[in-house]
Design a protein around this motif. Structure first.
Motif, PDB file in Angstrom:
ATOM      1  N   VAL A   1      52.801 114.755 116.706  1.00 43.22           N
ATOM      2  CA  VAL A   1      52.767 114.705 118.173  1.00 43.22           C
ATOM      3  C   VAL A   1      53.314 116.012 118.752  1.00 43.22           C
ATOM      4  O   VAL A   1      52.763 116.571 119.704  1.00 43.22           O
TER       5      VAL A   1
ATOM      6  N   THR B   1      51.327 111.479 127.842  1.00 39.82           N
ATOM      7  CA  THR B   1      51.944 111.545 126.523  1.00 39.82           C
ATOM      8  C   THR B   1      53.412 111.942 126.640  1.00 39.82           C
ATOM      9  O   THR B   1      54.289 111.344 126.004  1.00 39.82           O
TER      10      THR B   1
ATOM     11  N   LEU C   1      47.785 113.267 117.717  1.00 40.39           N
ATOM     12  CA  LEU C   1      48.561 112.329 118.527  1.00 40.39           C
ATOM     13  C   LEU C   1      48.415 110.892 118.052  1.00 40.39           C
ATOM     14  O   LEU C   1      49.350 110.097 118.140  1.00 40.39           O
TER      15      LEU C   1
ATOM     16  N   LEU D   1      51.132 107.850 118.753  1.00 38.28           N
ATOM     17  CA  LEU D   1      50.932 107.136 120.010  1.00 38.28           C
ATOM     18  C   LEU D   1      50.506 105.691 119.779  1.00 38.28           C
ATOM     19  O   LEU D   1      50.870 104.805 120.560  1.00 38.28           O
TER      20      LEU D   1
END
Lengths: 282, 311
Positions: A106, A121, B34, B38
């Motif tokens: 991330v 995010t 991501l 996530l």
């Protein structure tokens, strides 16, 4: 500009003008306050360590009686404590590894790419850090109960990975932000392809950030009580053992573990720092 | 990419462009990076939060089962019964946040500007206390603030204790089992979460700006007020967010250092309703109340500063 190397050197001129202990204090008041804050942070650790050498009167270990090595020589003499410690270490290692992988990915996406949904995010990463543990713990409990997911080891592991991800993202992202993009461009200019550039340049440069994130995540998982307590079922982690001991009676062995973890962490960090400096000097 | 590509393009000056801009990559790359993290957060942070909101609007009991009745009465009944604990939580957390800011600012400033080669050592010392269980460290305050300990005796001799007890922070010549002990513990426990964002924003600050202020005849204090502090504001706000709400929801300090029920905070109530009374709807309603306050505070911050400096 002499101060390019020593930031915040507005003072030296002043230091030459005034001398004596009073003016020294006045010139260094910020540093003194800063060091006092460090002392405030470390004082409880010192107390925990000192009391681990205590031979307490009664069931609670809050005031000094006399010196004893008993607790250090028989750390596992207290029923259930070392099992709880083992469980906590296992949880901390597993959740740290998982959170490092998820969080580092991330962090790379956030600092190296522009994409739609970036702000959402950022928010999603920030919220778990700002949410009170009692809210996260209770909402996970509600979810697990609703889904008939059994409480215990996997439930705790899931919860720990969840709240560690954000801390990993923040730490690794800070390291990535401080990285000079020209180093990667230079590698590419020297005909390294993307993969080689990543593994030979980017990754080694980010590694200290990942290591720092790992140390922080390990400590946070090992130390977590509130979220764990909601989702533990019949399992007892070390913080849960301490909580129980705080009601029933505190053996000094509990302090031995606290002191030991603290001293080990300091040793690991400082020996790696010394090694780094020695390498840098060569 | 060839060596020539690095030659400055006509009309382009300043810092080199970000690699992302220099090399257009496949659009899906960030989403792949991501996705795992996530998905995890969606399943185990967002979904539980939704469950919590839905639980807060249910009626029933553990014995008879719960039904989704959109019973907003859970909120009003929880607020009217537990408003003293709610208010007390915000007062204690507010006091602890202010104290943490006052203590953490000089610390972060020292690490960023004065520590020199000891910078890493000091940063480690800020995080190192975490390695001793925070329950043990909180219990250590029982020893430090003991009734006949040095600190309480000194405070008594200097008359500070008497002064504080007039304000209602302490009582009967003691610090333990009073609001002051709870606030001290909260300040202590959340200090690293105030220090680290402050340090991050101070470290980014260009010291030449402060020098420039000095060259323009600003006193050190004026330079701090007009240059250093405003530039560190993102850190101040992030630190406040990371301290205030978690502190308001804490119940460990109130249980270990305070005396229940007179220092009970909202966390104590939520914990008891969830784990002992098993009144899930009202416990969830109180949790959602805390959650809404966070959302409002974060939204106010984001409107001013955007989301980039949050994480």
């Amino acid at each position: 500009m002499a101060s390019a190397t020593t930031p915040g050197s507005v003072e030296p001129a002043a230091r030459i003008r005034r001398r004596g202990p009073v003016s020294w204090v006045r010139d260094n008041v910020v540093t003194i306050a800063g060091l006092a804050a460090i002392a405030y942070l470390l004082l409880p650790n010192v107390v925990v360590t000192v009391l681990s050498f205590n031979d307490p009167v009664g069931r609670f270990n809050f005031s000094w009686n006399r010196f004893s090595l008993d607790a250090w020589l028989n750390p596992c003499a207290v029923a259930g404590m070392c099992e709880a410690l083992g469980l906590s270490l296992q949880l901390a290692v597993l959740s740290t590894l998982a959170a490092l992988v998820l969080g580092t990915l991330v962090a790379f996406a956030l600092s190296r790419h522009r994409f739609r949904g970036r702000s959402s995010t950022n928010l999603l990463v920030f919220f778990p850090m700002a949410t009170p543990e009692v809210v996260m713990g209770s909402s996970l409990l509600a979810l697990f109960v609703n889904m008939r997911f059994p409480l215990g080891f996997s439930a705790i592991l899931i919860a720990h990975i969840m709240f560690l991800i954000s801390y990993v993202v923040v730490t690794v992202k800070a390291r990535l932000a401080g990285l000079d993009p020209r180093l990667e461009q230079a590698a590419m200019d020297l005909y390294a392809n993307e993969r080689t550039t990543f593994w030979r340049i980017t990754f080694p440069l980010v590694l200290p950030g990942i290591a720092a994130a790992g140390l922080l995540a390990f400590a946070l998982s090992f130390d977590d009580f509130i979220i764990t307590n909601f989702n533990a079922g019949a399992e007892v982690t070390f913080p849960m053992f301490v909580w129980g001991a705080a009601q029933r009676g505190m053996p000094p062995q509990v302090n031995v573990i606290g002191a030991l973890m603290f001293i080990l962490a300091l040793l690991v960090v400082f020996s790696s720092e010394v090694a780094r400096r020695r390498r840098a000097r060569r | 990419m060839s060596v020539l590509a690095h030659a400055p393009a006509p009309g382009v000056a300043g810092p080199p462009p970000e690699p992302a801009a220099a090399r257009p990559r496949a659009r899906w790359v960030p989403y792949v990076l991501l996705a795992p993290g996530l998905v995890w957060l969606s399943f185990f942070f967002i979904l539980p939060t939704i469950t919590l909101v839905s639980t807060s609007l249910q009626t029933g009991s553990l014995a008879t089962g719960y039904a989704q009745t959109f019973e907003f009465g859970n909120y009003t009944s929880a607020w009217s019964e537990f408003y003293p604990q709610l208010i007390r939580s915000f007062l204690y957390a507010g006091a602890a946040t202010v104290a943490a800011l006052v203590i953490a600012y000089p610390l972060a400033y020292t690490i960023a500007f004065k520590a020199g080669k000891y910078r890493n050592v000091l940063l480690v010392l800020v995080v190192a206390p975490f390695y001793t269980s925070f329950l043990l460290r909180t219990l250590a305050w029982k020893t430090i603030l003991a009734d006949n300990g040095i600190i309480v005796e000194t405070m008594e001799r200097l008359g500070i204790l008497q002064l504080l007890s007039v304000v209602g922070l302490t009582a009967d010549d003691r610090v333990l089992a009073t609001p002051l002990a709870v606030i001290t513990g909260l300040t202590y426990n959340f200090l690293p979460f105030m220090t680290l964002p402050l340090y991050a924003s101070l470290e980014r600050l260009d010291p030449r700006l402060v020098e420039a202020a000095g060259d323009l005849y600003a006193s050190p204090f004026t330079a701090f007020r007009k240059v250093t502090f405003p530039l560190s504001l993102p850190g101040v706000v992030a630190g406040t967010l990371l301290t205030f709400i978690p502190a308001a929801g804490d119940y460990i300090n109130a249980s270990l250092l305070g005396s229940l029920p007179s220092t009970a905070m909202i966390g104590n109530v939520i914990d008891a309703l969830f784990l002992r009374v098993l009144d899930y709807p009202r416990a969830a309603a109180l949790s959602v109340t805390l959650m809404v306050i966070i959302v409002v505070m974060v939204a106010a911050y984001v409107r001013r500063a955007g989301t980039e400096e949050l994480v």
